[in-house]
Motif scaffolding. Structure first.
Motif, PDB file in Angstrom:
ATOM      1  N   LYS A  98      -4.926  12.463   3.625  1.00  0.00           N
ATOM      2  CA  LYS A  98      -4.673  13.395   4.721  1.00  0.00           C
ATOM      3  C   LYS A  98      -5.932  14.202   5.016  1.00  0.00           C
ATOM      4  O   LYS A  98      -6.833  14.290   4.188  1.00  0.00           O
ATOM      5  CB  LYS A  98      -3.562  14.383   4.337  1.00  0.00           C
ATOM      6  N   MET A  99      -5.965  14.791   6.219  1.00  0.00           N
ATOM      7  CA  MET A  99      -6.987  15.784   6.481  1.00  0.00           C
ATOM      8  C   MET A  99      -6.818  16.929   5.477  1.00  0.00           C
ATOM      9  O   MET A  99      -5.699  17.204   5.031  1.00  0.00           O
ATOM     10  CB  MET A  99      -6.875  16.320   7.912  1.00  0.00           C
ATOM     11  N   PHE A 100      -7.918  17.602   5.152  1.00  0.00           N
ATOM     12  CA  PHE A 100      -7.838  18.604   4.083  1.00  0.00           C
ATOM     13  C   PHE A 100      -6.798  19.680   4.369  1.00  0.00           C
ATOM     14  O   PHE A 100      -6.023  20.064   3.472  1.00  0.00           O
ATOM     15  CB  PHE A 100      -9.206  19.252   3.858  1.00  0.00           C
ATOM     16  N   HIS A 101      -6.746  20.155   5.617  1.00  0.00           N
ATOM     17  CA  HIS A 101      -5.824  21.254   5.930  1.00  0.00           C
ATOM     18  C   HIS A 101      -4.362  20.812   5.862  1.00  0.00           C
ATOM     19  O   HIS A 101      -3.464  21.663   5.838  1.00  0.00           O
ATOM     20  CB  HIS A 101      -6.133  21.841   7.313  1.00  0.00           C
ATOM     21  N   GLU A 102      -4.127  19.510   5.829  1.00  0.00           N
ATOM     22  CA  GLU A 102      -2.758  18.997   5.726  1.00  0.00           C
ATOM     23  C   GLU A 102      -2.302  18.858   4.277  1.00  0.00           C
ATOM     24  O   GLU A 102      -1.117  18.660   4.022  1.00  0.00           O
ATOM     25  CB  GLU A 102      -2.663  17.641   6.426  1.00  0.00           C
ATOM     26  N   HIS A 103      -3.215  18.939   3.334  1.00  0.00           N
ATOM     27  CA  HIS A 103      -2.858  18.863   1.917  1.00  0.00           C
ATOM     28  C   HIS A 103      -2.066  20.103   1.498  1.00  0.00           C
ATOM     29  O   HIS A 103      -2.391  21.227   1.904  1.00  0.00           O
ATOM     30  CB  HIS A 103      -4.103  18.813   1.033  1.00  0.00           C
ATOM     31  N   SER A 104      -1.072  19.897   0.672  1.00  0.00           N
ATOM     32  CA  SER A 104      -0.431  21.038   0.018  1.00  0.00           C
ATOM     33  C   SER A 104      -1.293  21.456  -1.166  1.00  0.00           C
ATOM     34  O   SER A 104      -2.155  20.707  -1.632  1.00  0.00           O
ATOM     35  CB  SER A 104       0.967  20.653  -0.468  1.00  0.00           C
ATOM     36  N   ILE A 108      -3.571  18.932  -3.789  1.00  0.00           N
ATOM     37  CA  ILE A 108      -4.959  19.146  -4.178  1.00  0.00           C
ATOM     38  C   ILE A 108      -5.075  19.182  -5.702  1.00  0.00           C
ATOM     39  O   ILE A 108      -5.915  18.497  -6.299  1.00  0.00           O
ATOM     40  CB  ILE A 108      -5.502  20.455  -3.571  1.00  0.00           C
ATOM     41  N   ARG A 152     -10.121  12.267   5.874  1.00  0.00           N
ATOM     42  CA  ARG A 152      -8.868  11.957   5.193  1.00  0.00           C
ATOM     43  C   ARG A 152      -9.079  11.642   3.707  1.00  0.00           C
ATOM     44  O   ARG A 152      -8.182  11.156   3.032  1.00  0.00           O
ATOM     45  CB  ARG A 152      -8.104  10.800   5.861  1.00  0.00           C
ATOM     46  N   SER A 154     -11.155  14.009   1.704  1.00  0.00           N
ATOM     47  CA  SER A 154     -11.948  15.136   1.204  1.00  0.00           C
ATOM     48  C   SER A 154     -11.654  15.439  -0.263  1.00  0.00           C
ATOM     49  O   SER A 154     -12.578  15.593  -1.073  1.00  0.00           O
ATOM     50  CB  SER A 154     -11.708  16.379   2.060  1.00  0.00           C
TER      51      SER A 154
END
Length: 275
Positions: A98-104, A108, A152, A154
């Motif tokens: 996922k894009m980084f901002h979409e990670h919970s 991470i 996707r 990161s």
């Protein structure tokens, strides 16, 4: 190569699928080995043990490499049984895609725990005994994403950059102290293990078959190589990054080779049905 593996005890993490499983199958077929197979899926490990028990002495443990206490408990057990690994192959890994901002936050944490810290903990659990014995090989599965950023990926890339840095530093430490313990870092591009289902292979960087990378690992570990890199173009990525201005490198990687679009259609490994 076969003689190198004979009579060795080999610990493999992430052994229930992908590279870990195939490495176990292939090394058991070519040499007289003892296998210690760790994975968080004990049911799958039992199937592999049943499959390989006619070829090798197989020990299995349902170990999640994010569980430090479980790692140490199992390590202490094998040390007591005089089964200190000659070779540790750290294969356990995950990718979220996922894009980084979409990670919970938990995604991470889990990615770094499994891909990086887990490998460190497994190696650390046996390292004193390997040093005391004066021999051993620690094999860490990194990734070409440890050389080059990618949309996707990161967190995955960060975890693999860490693996490369740790592996290189650990190798230098072991050499400086003259321990007899070697370190091999495996740096492949995308592999057809299921973990990267849906990715589009970059230009000139074909998807690797699992057997291809496992065969290279078997050969490279036997030669005690510092790094095992595949396919061929991966070897030149650090040089290209060093020589090219960053905008030109981004253009080559993104527009010419298509690296930055390779995860756009990522699906990943499907979860197993519980039915």
């Amino acid at each position: 190569m076969i003689n190198f593996y004979d009579h060795k005890t080999i610990l493999i993490t992430g052994a229930a699928s992908g590279i870990g499983k195939r490495f176990a199958e292939k090394v058991a077929a070519i040499a007289d080995v003892k296998l210690i197979l760790w994975d968080r899926n004990p049911e799958d490990l039992r199937e592999i043990r049943d499959q390989l028990q006619s070829l090798a002495e197989v020990h299995i443990s349902g170990v999640d490499v994010t569980d430090r206490e479980a790692i140490q408990f199992e390590a202490d057990h094998y040390i007591k049984e005089q089964l200190v690994p000659n070779i540790i192959v750290n294969c356990a890994g995950i990718v979220v895609g996922k894009m980084f901002h979409e990670h919970s936050f938990s995604e991470i944490e889990k990615s770094v725990q499994i891909n990086t810290i887990g490998s460190m903990w497994v190696a650390r659990a046996f390292l004193h005994e390997m040093i005391d014995r004066g021999t051993g090989q620690i094999v860490n599965l990194a990734s070409a994403s440890g050389y080059i950023g990618n949309p996707r990926m990161s967190v995955y890339a960060a975890s693999k950059w860490a693996v490369i840095g740790w592996s290189e530093s650990l190798r230098l430490e072991m050499e400086k102290l003259k321990t007899g313990v070697g370190v091999t870092t495996v740096i492949p591009s995308y592999i057809k293990t299921g973990m990267f289902d849906g990715v589009k292979a970059p230009f000139l960087v074909p998807l690797l078959e699992t057997d291809q990378i496992v065969d290279l690992m078997l050969q490279g570990i036997a030669k005690q190589k510092r790094t095992i890199r595949a396919p061929f173009l991966v070897k030149f990525v650090p040089l290209l990054k060093a020589l090219l201005p960053y905008k030109l490198f981004d253009w080559v990687a993104g527009n010419l080779l298509g690296v930055y679009k390779s995860m756009d259609s990522f699906k990943g490994r499907k979860a197993k049905s519980k039915n």
